[in-house]
Enzyme design. Structure first.
Site, PDB file in Angstrom:
ATOM      1  N   GLN A 172      36.653  57.498  49.422  1.00 20.02           N
ATOM      2  CA  GLN A 172      36.363  57.057  50.780  1.00 20.02           C
ATOM      3  C   GLN A 172      37.033  57.969  51.800  1.00 20.02           C
ATOM      4  O   GLN A 172      38.194  58.347  51.637  1.00 20.02           O
ATOM      5  CB  GLN A 172      36.874  55.620  50.945  1.00 20.02           C
ATOM      6  CG  GLN A 172      36.149  54.839  51.993  1.00 20.02           C
ATOM      7  CD  GLN A 172      36.377  53.344  51.842  1.00 20.02           C
ATOM      8  OE1 GLN A 172      36.722  52.868  50.780  1.00 20.02           O
ATOM      9  NE2 GLN A 172      36.162  52.597  52.909  1.00 20.02           N
TER      10      GLN A 172
ATOM     11  N   SER B  34      40.856  57.839  44.154  1.00 19.89           N
ATOM     12  CA  SER B  34      40.583  56.423  44.432  1.00 19.89           C
ATOM     13  C   SER B  34      39.194  56.039  43.911  1.00 19.89           C
ATOM     14  O   SER B  34      38.961  56.051  42.704  1.00 19.89           O
ATOM     15  CB  SER B  34      40.756  56.135  45.928  1.00 19.89           C
ATOM     16  OG  SER B  34      40.756  54.743  46.180  1.00 19.89           O
ATOM     17  N   LEU B  35      38.227  55.752  44.791  1.00 23.54           N
ATOM     18  CA  LEU B  35      36.861  55.438  44.350  1.00 23.54           C
ATOM     19  C   LEU B  35      36.322  56.528  43.422  1.00 23.54           C
ATOM     20  O   LEU B  35      35.589  56.243  42.462  1.00 23.54           O
ATOM     21  CB  LEU B  35      35.969  55.280  45.586  1.00 23.54           C
ATOM     22  CG  LEU B  35      34.477  54.980  45.471  1.00 23.54           C
ATOM     23  CD1 LEU B  35      33.617  56.205  45.300  1.00 23.54           C
ATOM     24  CD2 LEU B  35      34.163  53.951  44.391  1.00 23.54           C
TER      25      LEU B  35
ATOM     26  N   ARG C 174      33.939  45.936  43.777  1.00 26.70           N
ATOM     27  CA  ARG C 174      35.181  46.490  44.340  1.00 26.70           C
ATOM     28  C   ARG C 174      35.040  46.654  45.852  1.00 26.70           C
ATOM     29  O   ARG C 174      35.930  46.278  46.618  1.00 26.70           O
ATOM     30  CB  ARG C 174      35.476  47.843  43.683  1.00 26.70           C
ATOM     31  CG  ARG C 174      36.751  48.550  44.147  1.00 26.70           C
ATOM     32  CD  ARG C 174      36.830  49.917  43.454  1.00 26.70           C
ATOM     33  NE  ARG C 174      38.121  50.562  43.597  1.00 26.70           N
ATOM     34  CZ  ARG C 174      38.418  51.494  44.506  1.00 26.70           C
ATOM     35  NH1 ARG C 174      37.495  51.849  45.391  1.00 26.70           N
ATOM     36  NH2 ARG C 174      39.612  52.062  44.533  1.00 26.70           N
TER      37      ARG C 174
ATOM     38  N   HIS D 159      45.547  50.129  48.366  1.00 22.03           N
ATOM     39  CA  HIS D 159      46.567  50.753  47.513  1.00 22.03           C
ATOM     40  C   HIS D 159      47.968  50.244  47.846  1.00 22.03           C
ATOM     41  O   HIS D 159      48.936  51.000  47.879  1.00 22.03           O
ATOM     42  CB  HIS D 159      46.487  52.288  47.567  1.00 22.03           C
ATOM     43  CG  HIS D 159      45.195  52.811  47.016  1.00 22.03           C
ATOM     44  ND1 HIS D 159      44.900  52.747  45.671  1.00 22.03           N
ATOM     45  CD2 HIS D 159      44.123  53.361  47.628  1.00 22.03           C
ATOM     46  CE1 HIS D 159      43.688  53.263  45.478  1.00 22.03           C
ATOM     47  NE2 HIS D 159      43.196  53.628  46.646  1.00 22.03           N
TER      48      HIS D 159
ATOM     49  N   GLN E   9      44.906  50.350  39.714  1.00 21.34           N
ATOM     50  CA  GLN E   9      44.581  51.326  40.752  1.00 21.34           C
ATOM     51  C   GLN E   9      44.432  50.742  42.155  1.00 21.34           C
ATOM     52  O   GLN E   9      44.821  51.360  43.133  1.00 21.34           O
ATOM     53  CB  GLN E   9      43.300  52.088  40.357  1.00 21.34           C
ATOM     54  CG  GLN E   9      43.086  53.362  41.151  1.00 21.34           C
ATOM     55  CD  GLN E   9      41.664  53.499  41.646  1.00 21.34           C
ATOM     56  OE1 GLN E   9      41.143  52.619  42.331  1.00 21.34           O
ATOM     57  NE2 GLN E   9      41.034  54.603  41.310  1.00 21.34           N
TER      58      GLN E   9
END
Length: 293
Positions: free
Chosen positions: A11, A89-90, A114, A189, A238
């Protein structure tokens, strides 16, 4: 043969119009149609809409997954394969798909849920800091409750995450060349989105992971592995764990990686890697025109 890592942005890398040039490729067109069936909305319509709509977590994450997986599959169809994969991340979901850990539709279902859970989170804040004193930053974070280092991107760039008061307190105390609040709905996060992470963990645990066919380097534990259960446990951590991208960048040359290919819109990851491990050969494949022969 040059040992190559493929990396996938998350993202923040999205761009209006991304993926539209892929519609001319028959296999890609089918994938966009399959995605619309799973998501209940059109990726291509969202990618062509205004930037504000595309940058909403609910839409950003599935759009990036679809565009990046299509690009990766087209590269593989042309006979190219990675020796190692990682995603920011993603982007880790695309890395796991490319490594054969789960099939494409399973990955998109996971990313859809998610994105929905993360989009529903509110009340937190994230901010990027550039060119700062790391010792000072670590000390201030240690003394400030409800703020964490969310993304350790490079020696000169990090993202902090927490309550608005805590993030503002760190920004006011740490000398940085630039400090920019990010346009996100929550403190991603960090422990502050634990309820969403717990709900998502139940979904992840119900999915069967396969051993990876190439080593995957995870955000929360930047050590290459192909072990299915290990990869699942890392992914469970994560959503609330820190993205340790600086350590991933430092790792690459130590495992004999010579070239890094960033697959997806923008060039954020190659930029971060260049600053952290400057000796690597870097390439970007952002669209159909940049696909290899």
């Amino acid at each position: 043969m040059t040992k190559t890592a493929w990396v996938f942005p998350g993202q923040g890398s999205q761009a209006t119009g991304m993926g539209i040039d892929l519609l001319d490729i028959p296999g890609a067109k089918d994938r966009f149609a399959e995605a619309e069936t799973i998501l209940g909305w059109s990726v291509t319509e969202i990618c062509q809409s205004d930037a504000e709509n595309l940058s909403r977590t609910l839409y950003t994450q599935p759009c990036l997954y679809v565009v990046e997986t299509i690009l990766a599959d087209l590269i593989r169809e042309r006979g190219h394969q990675p020796d190692l994969v990682a995603g920011h991340s993603l982007g880790e979901y695309i890395a796991l798909y490319v490594a054969g850990v789960f099939d494409w539709a399973v990955g998109l279902h996971l990313v859809k849920r998610r994105a929905e859970l993360m989009d529903s989170v509110s009340g937190g804040m994230m901010a990027a800091l550039m060119n700062f004193d790391r010792e000072q930053l670590d000390a201030v974070i240690a003394q400030t409750p409800d703020v964490v280092l969310a993304n350790d991107n490079s020696p000169a760039q990090v993202v902090i995450s927490g309550t608005p008061d805590a993030v503002q307190a760190v920004m006011s105390q740490v000398k940085a060349k630039r400090a920019i609040p990010l346009k996100v709905s929550g403190a991603f996060h960090s422990h502050l989105i634990a309820p969403a992470a717990t709900e998502f963990q139940e979904i992840l645990e119900s999915v069967e992971f396969q051993p990876a066919n190439v080593p995957v380097v995870s955000n929360v534990e930047p050590i290459p592995t192909v072990d299915a259960e290990n990869l699942k446990q890392r992914l469970i951590k994560q959503m609330t764990g820190s993205v340790r991208w600086r350590e991933i960048s430092l790792l690459l040359p130590t495992v004999a990686i010579e070239k890094v290919v960033e697959i997806g819109p923008g060039n954020v990851l190659t930029g971060l890697i260049k600053r952290t491990s400057p000796g690597l050969s870097l390439e970007n494949i952002r669209n159909a025109a940049e696909l290899p022969d």
